[in-house]
Structures are given as C-alpha cells and as structure tokens.
Design a protein around this motif. Structure first.
Motif, PDB file in Angstrom:
ATOM      1  N   TRP A  25       0.846  -1.196   0.000  1.00 19.54           N
ATOM      2  CA  TRP A  25       0.000   0.000   0.000  1.00 19.54           C
ATOM      3  C   TRP A  25       0.880   1.244   0.000  1.00 19.54           C
ATOM      4  N   ASP A  26       0.784   2.154   0.933  1.00 22.26           N
ATOM      5  CA  ASP A  26       1.469   3.465   0.842  1.00 22.26           C
ATOM      6  C   ASP A  26       2.891   3.327   0.268  1.00 22.26           C
ATOM      7  N   THR A  27       3.195   4.106  -0.733  1.00 21.19           N
ATOM      8  CA  THR A  27       4.467   3.991  -1.446  1.00 21.19           C
ATOM      9  C   THR A  27       5.077   5.362  -1.692  1.00 21.19           C
ATOM     10  N   ARG A  80      -3.784  -5.329   7.954  1.00 23.76           N
ATOM     11  CA  ARG A  80      -2.375  -5.051   7.667  1.00 23.76           C
ATOM     12  C   ARG A  80      -1.739  -3.991   8.547  1.00 23.76           C
ATOM     13  N   HIS A  81      -2.537  -3.033   9.065  1.00 23.19           N
ATOM     14  CA  HIS A  81      -1.923  -1.832   9.656  1.00 23.19           C
ATOM     15  C   HIS A  81      -0.995  -2.123  10.834  1.00 23.19           C
ATOM     16  N   VAL A  82      -1.365  -3.085  11.679  1.00 25.37           N
ATOM     17  CA  VAL A  82      -0.516  -3.337  12.846  1.00 25.37           C
ATOM     18  C   VAL A  82       0.634  -4.301  12.529  1.00 25.37           C
ATOM     19  N   PHE A  98      -0.814  10.819  14.333  1.00 25.47           N
ATOM     20  CA  PHE A  98       0.450  11.557  14.335  1.00 25.47           C
ATOM     21  C   PHE A  98       1.440  10.726  13.521  1.00 25.47           C
ATOM     22  N   ARG A  99       1.693  11.135  12.280  1.00 24.19           N
ATOM     23  CA  ARG A  99       2.498  10.258  11.419  1.00 24.19           C
ATOM     24  C   ARG A  99       2.817  10.910  10.077  1.00 24.19           C
ATOM     25  N   ASP A 100       3.506  10.146   9.234  1.00 27.80           N
ATOM     26  CA  ASP A 100       3.700  10.417   7.806  1.00 27.80           C
ATOM     27  C   ASP A 100       4.589  11.630   7.514  1.00 27.80           C
ATOM     28  N   PRO A 101       5.862  11.636   7.996  1.00 23.73           N
ATOM     29  CA  PRO A 101       6.757  12.779   7.742  1.00 23.73           C
ATOM     30  C   PRO A 101       7.184  12.898   6.276  1.00 23.73           C
ATOM     31  N   THR A 153      -5.837  13.988   7.808  1.00 22.56           N
ATOM     32  CA  THR A 153      -5.167  14.661   6.698  1.00 22.56           C
ATOM     33  C   THR A 153      -3.818  13.958   6.589  1.00 22.56           C
ATOM     34  N   GLU A 154      -3.807  12.857   5.782  1.00 21.20           N
ATOM     35  CA  GLU A 154      -2.702  11.905   5.805  1.00 21.20           C
ATOM     36  C   GLU A 154      -1.676  12.191   4.716  1.00 21.20           C
ATOM     37  N   ARG A 155      -0.474  11.688   4.934  1.00 26.41           N
ATOM     38  CA  ARG A 155       0.616  11.776   3.965  1.00 26.41           C
ATOM     39  C   ARG A 155       0.715  13.157   3.300  1.00 26.41           C
TER      40      ARG A 155
HETATM   41  C1  FRU Z   1      -2.533   5.905   4.713  1.00 20.73           C
HETATM   42  C2  FRU Z   1      -2.139   5.495   6.102  1.00 20.73           C
HETATM   43  C3  FRU Z   1      -0.988   6.332   6.602  1.00 20.73           C
HETATM   44  C4  FRU Z   1      -0.303   5.417   7.573  1.00 20.73           C
HETATM   45  C5  FRU Z   1      -0.494   4.059   6.946  1.00 20.73           C
HETATM   46  C6  FRU Z   1      -0.665   2.955   7.928  1.00 20.73           C
HETATM   47  O1  FRU Z   1      -3.001   4.862   3.928  1.00 20.73           O
HETATM   48  O2  FRU Z   1      -3.245   5.564   6.960  1.00 20.73           O
HETATM   49  O3  FRU Z   1      -1.432   7.535   7.192  1.00 20.73           O
HETATM   50  O4  FRU Z   1       1.031   5.779   7.727  1.00 20.73           O
HETATM   51  O5  FRU Z   1      -1.635   4.154   6.128  1.00 20.73           O
HETATM   52  O6  FRU Z   1      -0.922   1.734   7.288  1.00 20.73           O
END
Ligand code: FRU
Ligand code: FRU
Ligand code: FRU
Length: 495
Positions: A75-77, A110-112, A245-248, A338-340
């Motif tokens: 996913w996120d790339t 998948r997230h964890v 709180f993430r995604d620098p 408000t991601e990435r």
């Molecule tokens: C976006 C997101 C990001 C996070 C990641 C976690 O798809 O929610 O904000 O870093 O996925 O899987």
C-alpha cells in the motif's frame, strides 16, 4: 467548471504567506468542504459517479496485475527524493519504498503488521514498454527484525509496526529514511491496554545498485526518534487515544535557504471529549443563508474530527534534531485524517496535498476518498482550498447520494471505483500514484494490495483537472505502478 447546487459560499482565503514560525494556521473550513457536495449531481443514480469528471480518477479495471508477484500486500508507497521532491534513479535503477505485509493476513488487518519494503527496476524505460505490472523487483524489507522496536521506552508492546514516511537521497548514496515508528499495546482480544505510540523517526543507510545485482542497502541498523506529539500543537494519546500523528515528508523551501522543514499528519491538540470548533473553523460569510451555527456544529459530533497538518524545522544539518512549529492547516470539524501531506511547488506557488477518506469526514460533511489540495504563497500561508474553494483534487468515482459501505463491503449503490485507490502521492509533472484498495461493486469486488495505474493532473493556479488523454490507451490511465525517476545519479549509460 461544474454546475453548483445551492449551498453556502466558501470562506475567503488570501494565499498570503507568513513566516514559518508564525502562529497563523490556515483553516479548511466547513463552508469550504461543503462545496464538494455542491459539485455533486443529486440526480446521479445507483452505481453512477455523482462527481465532476475533472476531479475524479478514471476507473481502474478490476483485472489489475500484481506488482509483487503475490509476495506481499503493498500500500502506501514513496519514491527516493531530494529536497525538492525530484525522484531519483541510482546507477540506472529506480527505487521505491512501500508499506508491505504478509499476504496470509486479511488486507484490512495489515496496519498493525506493516513493514517498510522496497522495490527496484531499470530506469529510463517508457511505461508502455515495461511489463504490465510495472516491472518492479521486490527487494525485501529495509530493516532487520527488532531494529525499529528499540526506541520505545515501554518494551511491552503487542505489535510494533512501521508506517509511512519519505526517503531522501544525499551525496555519496546516503539515504535518510523518515518514517513513523509505532508501538501498539493490546490485549489478547485486540483491545488497547494503553494508547498506541506513534513516533516520527529517522534511520540512515546507504544505497548500492548495479545492473547485475539490482539494489541493496547497508546501514538502517539504528533508529533515531525525532518527534512525539506534544499536546500543545499536536494531539496526544492522553488527549485522545485515537489520535493521528504520522507520515513525515521533508523538503527545503527556496524562500528559506539552508533550512529543512517537515510536514506530517496530526490532530488539533484538544481533549477528545471537550474539543470545540469556532466560527472561523466553520468559515461562513456574514449573512450566508446556508450557514450553520457554532452551537449546532459543536452539538453534532463533528468535534471528533479535528485533523491538522503539522510543520517542523530541523535544528541541525544531520536532520537528527527537530522542533515543532504550529500547524500549517487545520480541518477542525471537517475531517479527522489529513494523511501523507506533501509540499509541491509550481510556478512560484506552494501546493499542500494530503489524502483523506470519505469515512473520516465530520458529521454533516461528505466527500470522496482521494487527494485534497491547498495553494498559497509560502509553506505557511492562508491556503486556499483548490477547485471551487472545496479542496477536492482527485477523488475516486463516488456517488455522494448513497452511503459508502466499507472496502470489505461496498454499499450496493456505489460505483465500482468508490474504494478503488487511496494514499495518492503527487509526483513531478502532476503524475499521481496510489494503491488499489477495493475494485468492484457489492458482491463482486476484488481487494488490491498493489499499486494502481499512475494518472496525471494538470495544475493551474487554484485549479486542477484530470488529464484524460494521459496513458497509451488514451483513457487517462498510465502504467500500473509507474513511478518514474526524473533525475538520475550515475545514469545507466555510464556504467
Ligand atoms: C494511509 C495510512 C498512513 C499510515 C499508513 C498505515 O493509507 O493511513 O497515514 O502511515 O496508512 O498503514
Ligand atoms: C483506516 C485507518 C488508517 C490508519 C489505520 C490505523 O484504515 O484509520 O487511515 O492508518 O486505520 O489503524
Ligand atoms: C534485511 C536486509 C536489509 C538490507 C537488505 C539487503 O532484509 O539485510 O538490512 O538492506 O536485506 O538485501
């Protein structure tokens, strides 16, 4: 220009720039976000998109190829970039970093378990001459087991995961990998024993690449924690266990040479149960007959959605020490995520792009999964939401007249693209990459876990439009998983 349904006027935003350390925070207001619904066709029927084509990603076909040859969920790339978001190949190899997970997991689990992996492919080949799936080779994980867990004071975590970030290349092949290092503390039932702990972190490595062996890394043996939410500008787990709180994403600003800045996803630092939004968060013009009152909004539950985009500044040349500055954008009572976020520069303007979900909008608001954009005259400015003042730049084909459902259970009335792509990243030249989440309709859908076709948006001032002529089939869809370098370190001809 889309036909607008009756509704409120957006707030006035001047695009005026402020100093990076100023306390001015631009607001994506409810009045702004309500322009999205104004652009939606109330007559659009079941399984049709209700949104204007110029702001809608073309339909991605359900028979998509898998870029990892079934090795991992992807996913996120993000690409390997310099301080100005140029994308690099090294010794003739293009390199990307992705969140990956074991394919034995359900895609929504998948997230964890996310870890940062990488892919490479030869540079300089046009998308239509590559293998259909983009022609990437999966290089494996960046970190050895155990490396990213060491930074946590409380080592009793149940899950330790690596979330999104960005990768910067420096002379000599040094790579600074900025990412989100996360610990979860859950019991056997999956309930939080205490709030999760996301930290913005850095690890340094070296890239090695050649035609014969592909791409490999050395280093990445240590992690340096850079920032934890402070509770003043950026909400903490004590204020809200569900905080973001993430995604620098780091960059240099030509207006402040020699300094390095970072944008990231945060939430406004109010306690979850006592958060309130103000008249400025609502953003209605005086006398607007469609305005809501502050009391109505605060009583509606909208106060649970208080996303922001943070700014930080490096305190040393090694980029190992950082300080928070006030947020550059808030979305109080608008959306919770408000991601990435990323800064994109064009024609002297600063574009702040971010991704958001339909399901994270506040009560009374709606909009598709996709990219949202804001334009101003500096990294901190009175950002104007793009496209009719709405903020919407590139949404999935969506019908706002009907419920969303979920990626694992799309609503019967949604078109097949409602959850087609997410985590879009805007690249040089307006190319946009994203991953596939779900393609199809209720009862006939396929989960993704690989990158979507790259598409292109044309950006002009405060407006953008999908380039429907992009791609070799003339349908607006470029190559699958196409993330081309626009700069080359030791181009392939020389080795
Ligand atoms: C976006 C997101 C990001 C996070 C990641 C976690 O798809 O929610 O904000 O870093 O996925 O899987
Ligand atoms: C929804 C989501 C993501 C986030 C993750 C947190 O999928 O909220 O945006 O990264 O779950 O677990
Ligand atoms: C572990 C690892 C990484 C290194 C790569 C080399 O997966 O040893 O540390 O970058 O493999 O292929």
């Amino acid at each position: 220009v889309p036909y607008l349904q009756p509704g409120p006027e957006p707030a006035v935003h001047t695009q005026k720039a402020f100093a990076p350390q100023d306390t001015f925070t631009a607001k994506w207001t409810r009045a702004d976000a309500r322009q999205i619904k104004r652009m939606s066709d109330p007559g659009a029927g079941s399984r049709q998109s209700s949104m204007p084509a110029e702001y809608t990603m073309p339909n991605v076909p359900q028979d998509f190829p898998d870029m990892s040859n079934e090795q991992v969920w992807v996913w996120d790339t993000w690409p390997l970039t310099d301080a100005n978001a140029n994308q690099y190949s090294v010794n003739g190899q293009e390199i990307i970093f992705s969140l990956v997970a074991d394919r034995n997991l359900g895609f929504d689990d998948r997230h964890v378990f996310a870890k940062i992996g990488y892919f490479y492919r030869p540079a300089g080949i046009p998308a239509n001459l590559r293998p259909t799936n983009g022609g990437w080779t999966y290089g494996g994980l960046v970190f050895d087991e155990g490396v990213t867990g060491k930074i946590f004071k409380d080592q009793s975590y149940s899950h330790q995961t690596q979330w999104s970030g960005s990768a910067r290349i420096f002379p000599g092949g040094e790579i600074k990998l900025f990412f989100t290092d996360v610990a979860f503390y859950r019991d056997a039932e999956g309930k939080d024993i205490k709030p999760y702990d996301p930290q913005i972190a850095l690890s340094v490595g070296m890239v090695h690449a050649n035609k014969k062996k592909g791409v490999w890394f050395t280093g990445f043996k240590n992690v340096i924690p850079l920032l934890s939410a402070d509770g003043t500008y950026y909400q903490t787990g004590e204020q809200n266990p569900y905080f973001n709180f993430r995604d620098p994403f780091t960059f240099e600003d030509p207006a402040h040479p020699g300094e390095t800045f970072m944008v990231f996803e945060g939430n406004s630092a109010m306690p979850r149960e006592s958060a309130v939004c103000t008249a400025k968060d609502l953003g209605y013009q005086a006398g607007d007959p469609y305005a809501e009152t502050v009391e109505q909004v605060n009583a509606s539950g909208a106060t649970y959605q208080i996303g922001n985009i943070g700014l930080a500044r490096a305190k040393n040349k090694d980029l190992t020490k950082w300080e928070f500055l006030p947020p550059i954008l808030s979305a109080n009572c608008v959306t919770d995520q408000t991601e990435r976020p990323q800064i994109y520069m064009k024609d002297g303007k600063y574009y702040l792009f971010t991704i958001s979900h339909r399901g994270t909008y506040a009560a009374g608001l709606d909009g598709p999964e996709g990219v949202y954009g804001f334009v101003g005259n500096g990294i901190r400015s009175d950002y104007q939401p793009m496209n009719q003042g709405s903020g919407l730049v590139l949404g999935n084909p969506t019908n706002l007249n009907f419920n969303a459902g979920f990626p694992y259970a799309p609503d019967y009335n949604q078109p097949l693209g409602h959850f087609q792509a997410y985590s879009h990243y805007v690249m040089p030249g307006g190319l946009v990459q994203s991953f596939i989440d779900t393609i199809g309709t209720e009862g006939n859908f396929r989960r993704g876990g690989t990158l979507a076709p790259t598409v292109k948006i044309d950006i002009e001032g405060a407006s953008s439009a999908v380039d429907h002529s992009y791609g070799s089939n003339g349908n607006g869809l470029g190559g699958w998983a196409d993330i081309p370098a626009n700069r080359n370190v030791n181009p392939v001809e020389q080795i």
